[in-house]
Design a protein around this motif. Structure first.
Motif, PDB file in Angstrom:
ATOM      1  N   VAL A  32     -13.151  72.077 -14.077  1.00 14.75           N
ATOM      2  CA  VAL A  32     -13.678  71.254 -13.444  1.00 14.75           C
ATOM      3  C   VAL A  32     -13.856  69.749 -14.741  1.00 14.75           C
ATOM      4  O   VAL A  32     -13.717  68.488 -14.885  1.00 14.75           O
TER       5      VAL A  32
ATOM      6  N   TYR B 207      -5.171  72.298 -14.212  1.00 18.84           N
ATOM      7  CA  TYR B 207      -5.483  71.288 -13.447  1.00 18.84           C
ATOM      8  C   TYR B 207      -4.437  69.796 -12.887  1.00 18.84           C
ATOM      9  O   TYR B 207      -3.562  69.591 -13.774  1.00 18.84           O
TER      10      TYR B 207
ATOM     11  N   LYS C 166      -7.829  64.193  -1.896  1.00 17.02           N
ATOM     12  CA  LYS C 166      -8.597  64.959  -1.995  1.00 17.02           C
ATOM     13  C   LYS C 166      -9.443  64.361  -0.827  1.00 17.02           C
ATOM     14  O   LYS C 166      -9.786  65.371   0.375  1.00 17.02           O
TER      15      LYS C 166
ATOM     16  N   GLU D  72     -16.992  66.452  -8.543  1.00 16.92           N
ATOM     17  CA  GLU D  72     -15.672  67.004  -7.720  1.00 16.92           C
ATOM     18  C   GLU D  72     -16.170  68.253  -6.826  1.00 16.92           C
ATOM     19  O   GLU D  72     -17.010  68.386  -6.594  1.00 16.92           O
TER      20      GLU D  72
ATOM     21  N   SER E 178     -15.697  71.614  -4.452  1.00 15.27           N
ATOM     22  CA  SER E 178     -14.911  73.165  -5.101  1.00 15.27           C
ATOM     23  C   SER E 178     -15.908  74.051  -4.246  1.00 15.27           C
ATOM     24  O   SER E 178     -17.329  73.454  -3.940  1.00 15.27           O
TER      25      SER E 178
END
Lengths: 331, 360
Positions: free
Chosen positions: A137, A170, A223, A250, A252
């Motif tokens: 992250v 990532y 996303k 973010e 998650s």
């Protein structure tokens, strides 16, 4: 020959001849927007608690077992640690609430038993996983803020954390056809990670409705695909968890470590291109050690060399794929 | 004036016509003018530009399995089954200069020649010598002395150390060559035809018995010494009325016009721990298995266990010729078979029958 007054009235009727500039999307603007929405939602959720109720938290651990009277829906395991000991405050990475892994800054709901998890216990499995996930992250945060404004960087996802793979990862869409970073560029990225660690941001957790999350991530096409899938898998059916560090937000699922200060030695070592139907993605890889873990440069070099190999973690799904998605790629 | 000056003597060769050609003139530095006034001899810290070799050790709490793994990694990294990358090997020509070796003085032994003469020899062990870098003639930092031939340099390292205990800066010096970090390094000036690729191992068989070497080393540190030991003054009698002046320096000035102590007056002070070069030592014996060289005499600078730098001798009498030059640019022991023990022709080996004398 029309007067200016009449001319002013006319543009609504006549087609516009002036060029219309659409405001280009920049990462800074998008980040600010997301952070604002996060703050608003956090304030809204905090305002829902009108009455402070007390809960009993049974603490097991060092220096002694004790019972703490905390606030329901407001107190976090971190607040409990603040009552206990400075060492527990600084050292704890995760909490174990009623046998379930819990974020340090996630409010406690009911009477429970509490334990703290850290890196130096005999089996730090959950702490390691949270560390690896949090490192991914943080890497996302760095990637979103490190590129020039004319490049709009879209973060895609990261695979489930696997420490044994040798690197945290990532996947990102940089909108450039190819990029082979030089040593200096990789060092710059590593430096940004270190700065993030030194800033000692908390991992602020918030459980939001899928619609709010979609509003936050409206500018990220990856996303917007992933959030509905994640919401469907949640216990309530339509909520997702978002985390914020500084001004980076973010989405998650899994627990994160308490704060960015737990990240010690870190290096971003490689960037591998990934070909997908829709976009040319890049898999950015790095390796890190928790703060306080000292290692000589030779052994760390061995770790860095291993991390340069292409990570075997699951590749991001094509966004144009029509197959039913059974499992979200972002955890 | 402060630093020691080397007097260069141009040796008059038998064939005078050669003197006119500057390339073929032999420059021999034999006398060392020792003007050590105002020079700080004892340095407690190394110079600021030298990188730190070893790093601060801290507890890493590594598991035993990881320790074993790292040892395996180090072994694998520095023992490749592949041949070292080889550059074109030069051939010997007149006035060629090849690199030297870094050895360690390990002791002094007597040896006997075939006619029964006893002589003392110093044992020098050449341990883990490897070429680290080749510096081209264009990149050599040109000093004030004019050179009459183009010279490059080879950086040689000796005695490897664990890469984990060295600093990253020091380690990076060796990572280009792909060799294990070394304890000791030295630069040797060479003619370009003697160049070797980085990573080439060097053995004692680089030299041969019967040839002559010059050895440079740091002399034993004797500390603060009086004039008798330091300058060889005679001192004064122990009795017969001598008052409080048995080992002292006596008079230190001339008086008159020169009403001062002259610069360079010999007085007590720090003695030893200086770089000295001993020229023209014969190599009597070489053991190729343990890489030991037996050189003539007990007077190699330094104590037992100290590092010395061994060069081919520059003395004109012991220069190499086409017929008797050593392996050039070095002896590639991994490729050719070399005998374990190499002796000089005049040396008596104890495996042979004893020296026989004819009774008169």
């Amino acid at each position: 020959m029309l007067t200016s007054r009449v001319a002013a009235a006319l543009p609504r009727l006549l087609p516009c001849t002036r060029p219309y500039h659409k405001k280009a999307l920049t990462n800074t603007a998008v980040k600010q927007k997301r952070s604002q929405l996060f703050t608003q939602e956090a304030q809204r959720q905090a305002a829902l608690i009108t009455d402070i109720e007390k809960i009993e938290v049974q603490y097991d651990g060092q220096p002694e077992n004790c019972t703490l009277i905390m606030n329901k829906g407001m107190s976090t395991p971190y607040n409990c640690a603040q009552h206990i000991n400075q060492m527990m405050m600084e050292r704890s990475v995760l909490a174990e609430v009623d046998g379930q892994v819990w974020d340090m800054h996630r409010p406690l709901e009911d009477n429970c038993t509490l334990r703290f998890l850290h890196f130096r216990q005999s089996d730090p499995y959950y702490a390691n996983k949270a560390f690896w996930r949090s490192a991914s992250v943080m890497l996302g945060a760095v990637l979103e803020s490190s590129f020039k404004d004319n490049l709009y960087v879209e973060l895609c996802s990261y695979p489930s954390p696997n420490v044994r793979s040798g690197s945290f990862v990532y996947d990102v869409d940089l909108k450039i056809p190819e990029w082979e970073p030089s040593k200096e560029e990789l060092r710059t990225l590593s430096g940004e990670m270190v700065k993030l660690s030194l800033a000692a941001h908390r991992f602020e957790r918030l459980e939001v409705d899928a619609s709010v999350a979609l509003k936050m991530f409206a500018d990220n096409r990856f996303k917007t695909q992933q959030i509905p899938q994640m919401a469907a898998q949640s216990t309530s059916g339509n909520t997702v968890v978002v985390y914020r560090i500084g001004d980076f937000v973010e989405v998650s699922r899994g627990p994160m470590m308490a704060g960015t200060s737990h990240l010690g030695k870190v290096s971003i070592v490689a960037v591998h291109p990934i070909e997908t139907n829709e976009a040319q993605l890049f898999r950015v890889q790095g390796v890190a050690l928790p703060r306080g873990f000292l290692l000589n440069h030779f052994a760390y070099g061995v770790l860095e060399k291993r991390a340069q190999q292409m990570n075997s973690g699951r590749l991001p799904l094509n966004i144009s794929s029509t197959e039913p998605q059974t499992q979200a790629s972002t955890l | 004036m402060a630093l020691p000056k080397l007097q260069c003597i141009t040796h008059a060769l038998k064939n005078l016509s050669l003197l006119s050609h500057p390339d073929q003139r032999a420059l021999v530095c034999v006398n060392q003018v020792r003007a050590m006034s105002r020079v700080k001899r004892r340095h407690t810290v190394p110079p600021f530009w030298l990188p730190k070799t070893t790093r601060t050790m801290y507890p890493e709490h590594m598991t035993p399995e990881n320790e074993v793994f790292l040892k395996d990694v180090i072994e694998e990294k520095y023992s490749s089954p592949l041949k070292t990358e080889c550059w074109e090997r030069g051939t010997w020509a007149k006035n060629s200069m090849r690199c030297g070796l870094i050895g360690r003085k390990i002791g002094i032994y007597p040896m006997w020649t075939k006619d029964g003469t006893r002589l003392l020899t110093t044992l020098l062990q050449v341990s883990d010598n490897q070429v680290i870098k080749y510096i081209k003639p264009e990149d050599i930092v040109q000093g004030k002395r004019k050179r009459y031939r183009e010279l490059g340099a080879l950086v040689i390292g000796a005695d490897h150390i664990d890469p984990r205990i060295v600093t990253k800066e020091y380690y990076s010096v060796f990572s280009e060559a792909g060799v294990m970090p070394k304890k000791k390094m030295s630069k040797f000036l060479i003619t370009p035809n003697a160049k070797l690729s980085p990573g080439t191992p060097l053995y004692a068989s680089h030299f041969q018995p019967g040839h002559y070497v010059d050895i440079a080393g740091i002399t034993i540190d004797r500390g603060f010494q009086g004039v008798m030991k330091r300058w060889g003054f005679k001192g004064m009698p122990a009795s017969h009325g001598v008052t409080k002046s048995h080992r002292r320096g006596g008079n230190i000035g001339s008086g008159g016009d020169k009403a001062r102590v002259l610069l360079g007056t010999k007085m007590p002070g720090h003695m030893g721990r200086e770089r000295r070069i001993l020229r023209g030592l014969k190599v009597w014996r070489i053991n190729t298995q343990h890489n030991v060289i037996w050189v003539h005499g007990p007077a190699v600078p330094g104590g037992v266990g100290s590092y010395v730098y061994i060069y081919d001798s520059v003395l004109p009498d012991h220069r190499h010729t086409q017929e008797n030059h050593p392996p050039f640019p070095t002896c590639f022991q991994d490729e050719e078979e070399v005998e374990e023990e190499l002796y000089d022709q005049e040396l008596h080996t104890f495996r042979e029958p004893s020296v026989q004398f004819v009774e008169k």
